[in-house]
Motif scaffolding. Structure first.
Motif, mmCIF file in Angstrom:
data_model
loop_
_atom_site.group_PDB
_atom_site.id
_atom_site.type_symbol
_atom_site.label_atom_id
_atom_site.label_comp_id
_atom_site.label_asym_id
_atom_site.label_seq_id
_atom_site.Cartn_x
_atom_site.Cartn_y
_atom_site.Cartn_z
ATOM 1 N N CYS A 148 -0.469 19.122 46.031
ATOM 2 C CA CYS A 148 0.196 19.142 44.728
ATOM 3 C C CYS A 148 0.239 17.742 44.123
ATOM 4 O O CYS A 148 -0.070 17.554 42.935
ATOM 5 N N ASN A 149 0.598 16.755 44.930
ATOM 6 C CA ASN A 149 0.690 15.381 44.430
ATOM 7 C C ASN A 149 -0.665 14.848 43.966
ATOM 8 O O ASN A 149 -0.736 13.986 43.085
ATOM 9 N N ARG A 150 -1.729 15.370 44.533
ATOM 10 C CA ARG A 150 -3.082 14.916 44.175
ATOM 11 C C ARG A 150 -3.665 15.686 42.993
ATOM 12 O O ARG A 150 -4.379 15.105 42.152
ATOM 13 N N LEU A 151 -3.362 16.995 42.885
ATOM 14 C CA LEU A 151 -4.101 17.855 41.962
ATOM 15 C C LEU A 151 -3.353 18.254 40.696
ATOM 16 O O LEU A 151 -3.986 18.626 39.707
ATOM 17 N N HIS A 152 -2.025 18.183 40.711
ATOM 18 C CA HIS A 152 -1.266 18.700 39.576
ATOM 19 C C HIS A 152 -0.639 17.573 38.756
ATOM 20 O O HIS A 152 -0.369 16.486 39.278
ATOM 21 N N ASN A 153 -0.404 17.876 37.470
ATOM 22 C CA ASN A 153 0.120 16.835 36.589
ATOM 23 C C ASN A 153 1.608 16.597 36.856
ATOM 24 O O ASN A 153 2.275 17.377 37.525
ATOM 25 N N ILE A 154 2.117 15.513 36.288
ATOM 26 C CA ILE A 154 3.470 15.082 36.603
ATOM 27 C C ILE A 154 4.519 16.078 36.116
ATOM 28 O O ILE A 154 5.555 16.264 36.761
ATOM 29 N N GLU A 155 4.273 16.757 34.996
ATOM 30 C CA GLU A 155 5.247 17.742 34.519
ATOM 31 C C GLU A 155 5.366 18.904 35.501
ATOM 32 O O GLU A 155 6.469 19.358 35.820
ATOM 33 N N GLN A 156 4.240 19.391 36.001
ATOM 34 C CA GLN A 156 4.254 20.474 36.987
ATOM 35 C C GLN A 156 4.962 20.038 38.259
ATOM 36 O O GLN A 156 5.757 20.783 38.839
ATOM 37 N N ARG A 157 4.689 18.831 38.697
ATOM 38 C CA ARG A 157 5.265 18.330 39.943
ATOM 39 C C ARG A 157 6.764 18.085 39.819
ATOM 40 O O ARG A 157 7.533 18.385 40.743
#
Length: 241
Positions: A148-157
């Protein structure tokens, strides 16, 4: 007979940790004398990387963050609340930790000395099963969080982190700062501030200095990536959520 939801320690402290509430009476009776009540204030360090483990911790309230550091940068790789326990290595006979475990949402819980726990486990097969399964599931959560930390944007995370934290502390108000969130999400403070502002403008959260209030959980779930549901399902599978 004392019902699991009414369990207390020998000192009279009420038990809220789901691992301790889920085991049979016979096994709880074995570990009960070893439960030491512990206040868990914000930023209390439970474990440091490479140090020998002395205790396993069973939170009643609050949340513990598992944090990895590489090249001077820090990122959260997992969380523990009342659904589990901190110091998972002890469940499989490993007495050293590889990550820092620090209280990020203040609460309380119990600690048990490693030697006492390992002695109890010899006569507590259900507790052994739960702790081992939880250790395996938490490893799966680590992998999911890393992806998740590598593939998703900051809003999603950010949405994912807020949802996971709310699940563990049972509160819509979370006492956290931008600096803390930046560390947990492996980014910088301005990025977190900008992202929190976007969610606030959508009336999903309200951010004040040092606290975030979740106003609309449904919309927050829509903002989160699929990792939130995957991680939540892991906890359902071990029957502690």
């Amino acid at each position: 007979m004392m019902q699991p939801s009414e369990r207390t320690t020998t000192a009279g402290n009420r038990v809220g940790n789901k691992v301790l509430l889920s085991i049979p009476d016979k096994e709880y009776a074995l570990i009960r004398p070893h439960l030491e009540f512990l206040s868990m204030p914000h930023h209390l360090s439970l474990y440091e990387p490479g140090q020998p483990l002395e205790f396993v911790h069973f939170p009643n309230t609050g949340m513990v963050s598992l944090v990895a550091t590489e090249d001077g940068k820090t990122v959260e790789v997992g969380e523990v609340g009342k659904e589990g326990f901190a110091g998972i290595q002890a469940a499989v006979g490993i007495n050293r930790n590889q990550v820092r475990e620090i209280v990020q949402v203040a609460g309380d819980g119990f600690r048990v000395r490693i030697g006492a726990l390992q002695s109890v486990l010899q006569s507590a097969p259900e507790l052994q099963r739960i702790l081992t399964r939880y250790a395996i599931v938490q490893g799966m959560q680590f992998a999911q969080t890393a992806a998740c930390n590598r593939l998703h944007n900051i809003e999603q995370r950010l949405a994912r982190w807020l949802l996971i934290t709310q699940d563990r502390v049972d509160s819509a108000t979370l006492t956290i700062t931008h600096d803390f969130l930046a560390t947990m999400l492996g980014t910088d403070r301005p990025t977190v501030s900008l992202t929190a502002g976007i969610l606030q403008n959508k009336q999903i959260i309200e951010y004040t200095r040092g606290a975030v209030q979740i106003l609309n959980r449904g919309k927050l779930e829509e903002c989160a990536c699929e990792c939130y549901e995957v991680i939540r399902q892991y906890n359902h599978e071990i029957g502690l959520k």
